[in-house]
Enzyme design. Structure first.
Site, PDB file in Angstrom:
ATOM      1  N   PHE A 471       0.760  -1.093   0.056  1.00  0.00           N
ATOM      2  CA  PHE A 471       0.056   0.008  -0.197  1.00  0.00           C
ATOM      3  C   PHE A 471       0.681   1.113   0.057  1.00  0.00           C
ATOM      4  O   PHE A 471       0.602   2.047   0.547  1.00  0.00           O
ATOM      5  CB  PHE A 471      -0.868   0.139   1.224  1.00  0.00           C
ATOM      6  CG  PHE A 471      -1.428  -1.366   1.776  1.00  0.00           C
ATOM      7  CD1 PHE A 471      -2.452  -1.875   0.642  1.00  0.00           C
ATOM      8  CD2 PHE A 471      -1.117  -1.998   2.604  1.00  0.00           C
ATOM      9  CE1 PHE A 471      -2.982  -3.252   0.730  1.00  0.00           C
ATOM     10  CE2 PHE A 471      -1.621  -3.254   2.809  1.00  0.00           C
ATOM     11  CZ  PHE A 471      -2.372  -3.761   2.135  1.00  0.00           C
ATOM     12  N   HIS A 472       2.054   1.223  -0.852  1.00  0.00           N
ATOM     13  CA  HIS A 472       2.845   2.432  -0.654  1.00  0.00           C
ATOM     14  C   HIS A 472       2.944   2.916  -2.079  1.00  0.00           C
ATOM     15  O   HIS A 472       4.254   3.107  -2.570  1.00  0.00           O
ATOM     16  CB  HIS A 472       4.179   2.000  -0.126  1.00  0.00           C
ATOM     17  CG  HIS A 472       4.274   1.393   1.299  1.00  0.00           C
ATOM     18  ND1 HIS A 472       5.001   0.648   1.820  1.00  0.00           N
ATOM     19  CD2 HIS A 472       3.387   1.583   2.226  1.00  0.00           C
ATOM     20  CE1 HIS A 472       4.631   0.235   3.061  1.00  0.00           C
ATOM     21  NE2 HIS A 472       3.584   0.831   3.237  1.00  0.00           N
ATOM     22  N   PRO A 473       2.111   3.205  -3.046  1.00  0.00           N
ATOM     23  CA  PRO A 473       2.285   3.631  -4.230  1.00  0.00           C
ATOM     24  C   PRO A 473       2.825   5.419  -4.087  1.00  0.00           C
ATOM     25  O   PRO A 473       2.553   6.020  -3.267  1.00  0.00           O
ATOM     26  CB  PRO A 473       0.865   3.658  -4.734  1.00  0.00           C
ATOM     27  CG  PRO A 473      -0.095   3.804  -3.812  1.00  0.00           C
ATOM     28  CD  PRO A 473       0.487   2.972  -2.642  1.00  0.00           C
ATOM     29  N   MET A 512      11.005   5.645  -5.147  1.00  0.00           N
ATOM     30  CA  MET A 512      10.734   4.982  -3.854  1.00  0.00           C
ATOM     31  C   MET A 512      11.554   5.228  -2.579  1.00  0.00           C
ATOM     32  O   MET A 512      12.839   5.025  -2.816  1.00  0.00           O
ATOM     33  CB  MET A 512      10.175   3.652  -4.060  1.00  0.00           C
ATOM     34  CG  MET A 512       9.769   2.756  -3.043  1.00  0.00           C
ATOM     35  SD  MET A 512       8.478   3.462  -2.113  1.00  0.00           S
ATOM     36  CE  MET A 512       7.001   3.288  -3.465  1.00  0.00           C
TER      37      MET A 512
END
Ligand SMILES: Cc1cc2nc3c(=O)[nH]c(=O)nc-3n(C[C@H](O)[C@H](O)[C@H](O)COP(=O)(O)OP(=O)(O)OC[C@H]3O[C@@H](n4cnc5c(N)ncnc54)[C@H](O)[C@@H]3O)c2cc1C
Length: 545
Positions: A471-473, A512
């Site tokens: 859940f880290h886009p 990221m």
């Protein structure tokens, strides 16, 4: 048309912090448009409520991703918060900033003022750290309370002892000088309740009187005069509702998150002409990078069956749950105050990696088919493992001019060869951790990937079958210099080639980071608020490596 100084689209992690900081100037007026409802639902505030909000469509965009080259034909689910606080109202409460080199890399890409010494003062300004931590790195008087998991469980202790037996040190503060090591997770939880960006920043700002937060307000277009953004069009009440326009005297700020900010730009004619023209959207400003470069963390979750002890799987069944509910009601502790993961471990995929490139989490629980959200009935424990700094990139692209249709989300998990190698190394480390001597009194057998999986190819096949998002886009409106073909915003977060329009949320990350994204997204918004207000930036922190 009603006029404000700033119109902010999205009341999520970034939007809430921005609203708070900008509204400190009493003469400034702010309109915040939020597509979802108010954050009244009790499951938002109850920490264990994440299991319920995970699929709750009234407060969750509940997106589906496109199958990728290494997802075994599966469309991976992509929850996103759709309420005040945004994803911080449905997330796993973990507070994790990342490594120094993450931000130094952003600066090295040509983004002035975004190196670690520049951003550290903002991390500190935001938080109120309760517990261990060196004040060189930790803040003590911000709005965001950060505590350490207080659940003590023999399985968690045995997992940490297992990590230490493999040479991974115990680290009292992974948000301090160095990230690597193993420890209980730090969380945005205060007195047994979630601290979302809305509770910490938006709600206090609303009391100031110069903030107008509009819920059920789905932004559909940015309004322009030439190249200048002058307002936002939204539909009140969602599809079929009433169209409304609001005007911004000073700036329009997009804080809709990694999937929705590029979507709104594309719907407004900003993006690649090759994408927009076939959809009948007039190109207002060609900007190739919009929606491109999507990154996320991809995690296979290794599961072992457990003996000789109760795991959370059994503790939430039948009368146990009533006992836990009573415990939470009277002491704000126990099962209902938990986060989805309890122990964090940061380590290296190989001896030559300079800083940790693997993040592993431990939970004395297991989920149906290895997916978070539905606990299994039989005892289990889970180690999720993921590569911290993946190279694979995907995209977010609209597929029609309909603002209510979800955009195409293609993350291309594991497309890069390095990513496959590191993810396989992570699964192997997860196996060693689960099989470590301190866990042996409780370890029954490996359920996933299972003892039949031995070669790298077999591990990769297992990752392909069962890996999911963490859940880290991020990274779909990347910050970078104007001469980079991929850049969407400059280092002041202004959209290249347009006026009075900024994007401020997780989408602006150029690469990221080695962490869950909530902390850094709020840091981005806090720093951006100083840039917008023209305030003197805090002096860069002096930190030793
Ligand atoms: C299930 C889950 C678990 C997670 N766990 C963690 C964790 O434990 N720790 C951590 O650090 N991170 C976690 N994350 C990630 C983290 O919460 C997000 O990265 C962060 O909240 C992103 O902030 P943002 O401001 O970019 O977007 P968001 O917080 O998602 O905010 C965007 C807001 O904009 C609104 N919006 C979007 N489009 C429109 C539109 N057109 N009109 C009006 N409003 C609109 C949305 O409804 C939303 O409220 C998790 C995320 C999820 C979904």
């Amino acid at each position: 048309m009603e006029t404000f100084d700033y119109v902010i689209v999205g009341a999520g992690s970034a939007g809430s912090v921005l609203t708070n900081r900008l509204s400190e100037d009493a003469g400034t007026t702010i309109c915040v448009l939020e597509a979802g409802p108010r954050d009244w639902h009790p499951y938002i505030h109850l920490p264990a409520g994440f299991i319920k909000t995970f699929h709750m469509k009234s407060i969750n965009w509940a997106y589906k991703q496109e199958p990728g080259p290494y997802t075994g034909g599966r469309s991976i689910y992509a929850p996103r918060g759709k309420t005040l606080g945004g994803s911080s109202s449905i997330n796993g409460h973990i507070y994790n900033r990342g490594q120094r080199q993450d931000f130094d890399t952003w600066a090295q890409l040509g983004n002035r003022g975004w190196g670690y010494p520049d951003v550290l003062p903002y991390f500190k300004r935001l938080e109120r750290r309760v517990g261990e931590g060196d004040d060189t790195y930790r803040g003590r008087d911000g709005n965001l309370t950060v505590t350490t998991m207080d659940w003590r469980d023999p399985l968690c202790e045995a997992f940490m002892a297992g990590a230490i037996s493999l040479g991974i040190p115990r680290n009292p503060d992974y948000n301090g000088r160095i990230q690597e090591g193993v420890s209980y997770a730090q969380r945005t939880i205060k007195n047994g309740l979630r601290v979302s960006a809305a509770t910490a920043f938006l709600h206090p700002a609303r009391k100031r009187g110069n903030v107008d937060v509009r819920t059920h307000a789905h932004a559909t277009n940015i309004i322009f005069e030439g190249k200048r953004a002058v307002g936002v069009r939204y539909i009140k009440g969602g599809r079929g509702g009433v169209p409304v326009e609001v005007r911004a005297n000073k700036e329009v700020i997009l804080a809709g998150g990694t999937y929705n900010s590029p979507q709104l730009l594309q719907l407004s004619g900003i993006g690649s002409p090759d994408l927009l023209r076939p959809l009948g959207i007039e190109v207002r400003h060609a900007l190739q990078g919009v929606g491109e470069g999507l990154q996320d963390h991809y995690a296979p979750r290794s599961v072992a069956r457990v003996k000789n002890i109760k795991t959370i799987n059994e503790l939430r069944q039948g009368w146990h749950l009533w006992v836990e509910a009573l415990k939470w009601a009277t002491t704000r502790r126990g099962l209902l105050s938990l986060s989805p993961t309890m122990v964090y471990c940061f380590w290296h995929s190989g001896e030559t990696t300079e800083s940790s490139d693997l993040q592993l989490t431990f939970t004395p629980a297991s989920y149906k088919e290895g997916v978070q959200g539905q606990l299994e009935d039989q005892p289990g424990m889970t180690v999720a493992s993921w590569q911290q700094r993946p190279e694979s990139r995907g995209y977010v692209r609209i597929s029609s001019a309909d603002p209510f249709q979800q955009p195409i989300i293609q993350t291309n998990y594991l497309a890069a060869e390095l990513d496959r190698r590191v993810v396989v190394a992570g699964m192997k480390l997860a196996r060693r951790l689960l099989k470590s001597a301190p866990l042996s009194p409780y370890y029954e057998y490996e359920d996933f990937p299972g003892p039949g999986v031995q070669s790298d190819d077999e591990f990769l096949a297992a990752a392909t079958q069962r890996g999911t998002t963490t859940f880290h886009p991020g990274c779909t409106c990347r910050m970078g210099p104007a001469n980079s073909s991929w850049a969407v915003v400059d280092d002041q977060l202004r959209v290249h080639g347009l006026e009075r329009l900024r994007v401020i949320d997780a989408s602006i990350m150029p690469r990221m980071i080695s962490a869950n994204l909530n902390a850094s997204t709020m840091m981005i918004a806090d720093k951006a608020s100083d840039l917008i207000r023209g305030r003197q930036l805090p002096e860069a922190a002096v930190v030793v490596s």
